[in-house]
Design a protein around this motif. Structure first.
Motif, mmCIF file in Angstrom:
data_model
loop_
_atom_site.group_PDB
_atom_site.id
_atom_site.type_symbol
_atom_site.label_atom_id
_atom_site.label_comp_id
_atom_site.label_asym_id
_atom_site.label_seq_id
_atom_site.Cartn_x
_atom_site.Cartn_y
_atom_site.Cartn_z
ATOM 1 N N ALA A 68 0.868 -1.254 0.074
ATOM 2 C CA ALA A 68 0.224 0.059 0.070
ATOM 3 C C ALA A 68 1.005 1.289 0.016
ATOM 4 O O ALA A 68 0.601 2.110 -0.812
ATOM 5 N N LEU A 71 2.362 1.809 -3.514
ATOM 6 C CA LEU A 71 1.438 2.225 -4.388
ATOM 7 C C LEU A 71 0.862 3.820 -4.120
ATOM 8 O O LEU A 71 0.370 4.620 -4.896
ATOM 9 N N THR A 82 -4.058 5.111 -8.497
ATOM 10 C CA THR A 82 -3.534 3.972 -7.989
ATOM 11 C C THR A 82 -4.480 3.371 -6.892
ATOM 12 O O THR A 82 -4.391 2.442 -6.347
ATOM 13 N N GLU A 86 -4.599 -0.392 -5.578
ATOM 14 C CA GLU A 86 -3.973 -0.407 -4.111
ATOM 15 C C GLU A 86 -4.924 -1.553 -3.672
ATOM 16 O O GLU A 86 -4.448 -2.391 -2.701
#
Length: 228
Positions: A68, A71, A82, A86
């Motif tokens: 996470a 991204l 994203t 994600e």
């Protein structure tokens, strides 16, 4: 162009990148696609499944945080784009975690789309499950429901997930700070998934084609346990 107009223009451009209704619909579709298959697991039944589950949870939470956070690094509008990738990446890690924990308990065969949906998203929106799951004593009863009911549950979850994700999206204009915050939440979120899964697997799991008591009872009676 004056500075106030520049500010207004910038703010007006944000919804053009991703609107909440559109984002919610995308998230809902992604959830429905995602729960259609239960991941296989290479984990074997364990003599101390809870300890093994917590070990698996810690490792998965660390992976989720790194994924996470990475991204979330792209700044500005690119960062907004994203958000859904994600979410899907984190769900893959979490779904595999649910599968592996179930295998450690020797109960992988009991996982279905309702159980996967419950483990992944119960902590996000317990009220969305009011027609799907109820606890009676030491039993968790899952109702076999039509696709339309699953779709309704996924839509309610999608709204909650989208609201949080768009809130996090604002931090993507500050990429380093945003990445730390997004990664931290992914770690916490994955631990919550593990806690829900462990609590479910420590219970007796039943399914029924009939009606169940509203899940408000579940939300009151089974507070999430902490995965250490």
């Amino acid at each position: 162009m004056t500075e106030p107009n520049q500010t207004t223009s910038t703010g007006a451009n944000l919804p053009a990148v991703i609107g909440q209704d559109d984002a919610s619909n995308r998230v809902t579709r992604a959830i429905l696609d995602f729960i259609s298959q239960i991941p296989d697991s290479k984990v074997h039944s364990h003599g101390d499944p809870e300890t093994e589950a917590r070990r698996l949870a810690k490792r998965a939470a660390q992976r989720a945080a790194i994924t996470a956070g990475s991204l979330a690094l792209p700044p500005g509008p690119l960062g907004w784009l994203t958000i859904l990738p994600e979410l899907i990446s984190i769900w893959k890690i979490q779904a595999q975690l649910v599968s592996d924990i179930a295998a450690a308990y020797g109960r992988h065969a009991e996982l279905g789309r309702e159980q996967m949906l419950w483990c992944l998203f119960r902590h996000t929106s317990a009220q969305a499950f009011r027609d799907l799951v109820v606890r009676l004593g030491d039993r968790l009863i899952f109702r076999r429901v039509s696709y339309s009911v699953i779709e309704r549950v996924a839509k309610q979850i999608g709204v909650k997930v989208t609201q949080r994700a768009l809130g996090e999206g604002l931090s993507r204009w500050m990429p380093v700070i945003g990445a730390i915050g997004v990664g931290g939440y992914a770690y916490y979120d994955t631990r919550q998934v593990a806690a829900t899964t462990i609590a479910m697997l420590k219970s007796e799991i039943d399914t029924t084609d009939g009606d169940v008591v509203p899940v408000q009872v579940v939300a009151r009676e089974i507070p999430p346990t902490r995965a250490h």
